[in-house]
Design a protein around this motif. Sequence first.
Motif, mmCIF file in Angstrom:
data_model
loop_
_atom_site.group_PDB
_atom_site.id
_atom_site.type_symbol
_atom_site.label_atom_id
_atom_site.label_comp_id
_atom_site.label_asym_id
_atom_site.label_seq_id
_atom_site.Cartn_x
_atom_site.Cartn_y
_atom_site.Cartn_z
ATOM 1 N N ILE A 67 96.205 68.286 42.601
ATOM 2 C CA ILE A 67 95.236 68.399 41.326
ATOM 3 C C ILE A 67 95.497 67.963 39.771
ATOM 4 N N SER A 100 87.869 76.550 42.184
ATOM 5 C CA SER A 100 88.629 75.208 41.430
ATOM 6 C C SER A 100 88.366 73.987 41.901
ATOM 7 N N LEU A 101 87.858 73.788 43.077
ATOM 8 C CA LEU A 101 87.889 72.259 43.665
ATOM 9 C C LEU A 101 86.411 71.817 43.239
ATOM 10 N N THR A 103 85.134 71.400 40.115
ATOM 11 C CA THR A 103 85.157 70.612 39.072
ATOM 12 C C THR A 103 86.088 69.414 39.236
ATOM 13 N N VAL A 104 86.650 69.330 40.259
ATOM 14 C CA VAL A 104 87.928 68.269 40.476
ATOM 15 C C VAL A 104 87.122 66.986 40.849
ATOM 16 N N GLU A 105 87.638 65.754 40.260
ATOM 17 C CA GLU A 105 87.341 64.595 41.026
ATOM 18 C C GLU A 105 87.775 64.486 42.113
ATOM 19 N N GLU A 106 86.912 63.797 43.034
ATOM 20 C CA GLU A 106 87.181 63.420 44.359
ATOM 21 C C GLU A 106 87.573 64.779 45.132
ATOM 22 N N ARG A 107 87.151 65.856 44.925
ATOM 23 C CA ARG A 107 87.559 67.054 45.214
ATOM 24 C C ARG A 107 87.572 67.156 46.654
ATOM 25 N N GLU A 108 86.900 66.411 47.511
ATOM 26 C CA GLU A 108 86.911 66.421 49.008
ATOM 27 C C GLU A 108 88.074 65.739 49.371
ATOM 28 N N VAL A 110 91.461 65.987 48.312
ATOM 29 C CA VAL A 110 92.846 66.806 47.817
ATOM 30 C C VAL A 110 93.808 66.866 48.888
ATOM 31 N N MET A 135 84.457 74.324 50.498
ATOM 32 C CA MET A 135 84.870 73.096 50.047
ATOM 33 C C MET A 135 86.568 73.112 50.694
ATOM 34 N N ASN A 139 87.574 69.778 52.821
ATOM 35 C CA ASN A 139 88.739 69.071 52.761
ATOM 36 C C ASN A 139 89.502 68.954 53.849
#
Length: 261
Positions: A67, A100-101, A103-108, A110, A135, A139
Amino acid sequence: MCKVIAVANQKGGVAKTTTCINLGAGLARRGQRVLLVDADPQGHLTIGLGFPKNVKITLKTMMENIIMGTEFNPKEAVLQHCEGMDIIPSNKLLTGMDISLVTVEERESVLKEYLQLLEADYDYIIIDCMPSLGMLTINALSAADSVIIPVQPQFYSADGLVELLKVINNIRKRYNPQIQIEGILFTMDTSRYNNSKRNKDAVRSAYGKEIRIFHDTIPRTEAIAETTSEGISIFQYDKKNKGAVGYDKLVQEVIDHGKAE
């Protein structure tokens, strides 16, 4: 070529972790290079293989590195088990990763990005998913080539399949077109009871035409339950136990299915 298998079911208590451990150990016994990934904040896979809860470098550490875009050694979290398989451990600190995931771009993707750094070293990567469809599980499914769905042959366990299959279909449409269902695996099976037989028949009738159902089931045995406190697989604990026989047949089915693909 490495195959990534997620072991998933949002229902707890259906032997997901037990299946990961014994599938991994069975594959390792046949000379396969195996990595087990503990993607559950409960850390049962980690504990079930005899590692401490307070291990410092975990899956959370590795995903945070992805991340943040930090340079890191992807093997730093890898632990070796005495039965010839490796493990990426987890503990309760992974709980915050779901939040946390968000708000992450392309969170799926990681976890997939991390595992791709390790795939060259393994024939199989097996992910133990948490008992939810959050999430972390998304993932895992986004990273996986296939999914094994352990199901205890009881009414409510089988009933929960509908929601999980919807999620897998959505993952296939949105993130991971290649994902397949490796099969539905009946676990903790008390086949001598009519209720167990009736619920297995119901699942086969509802899903058997579209989804592969493993031919052999995993029986409920005291020996399998006892392996948790020993930190070893059923093969190491009692290879003649009927639970070991069941898991060995699962291993063969997984290998045969891989050859047929």
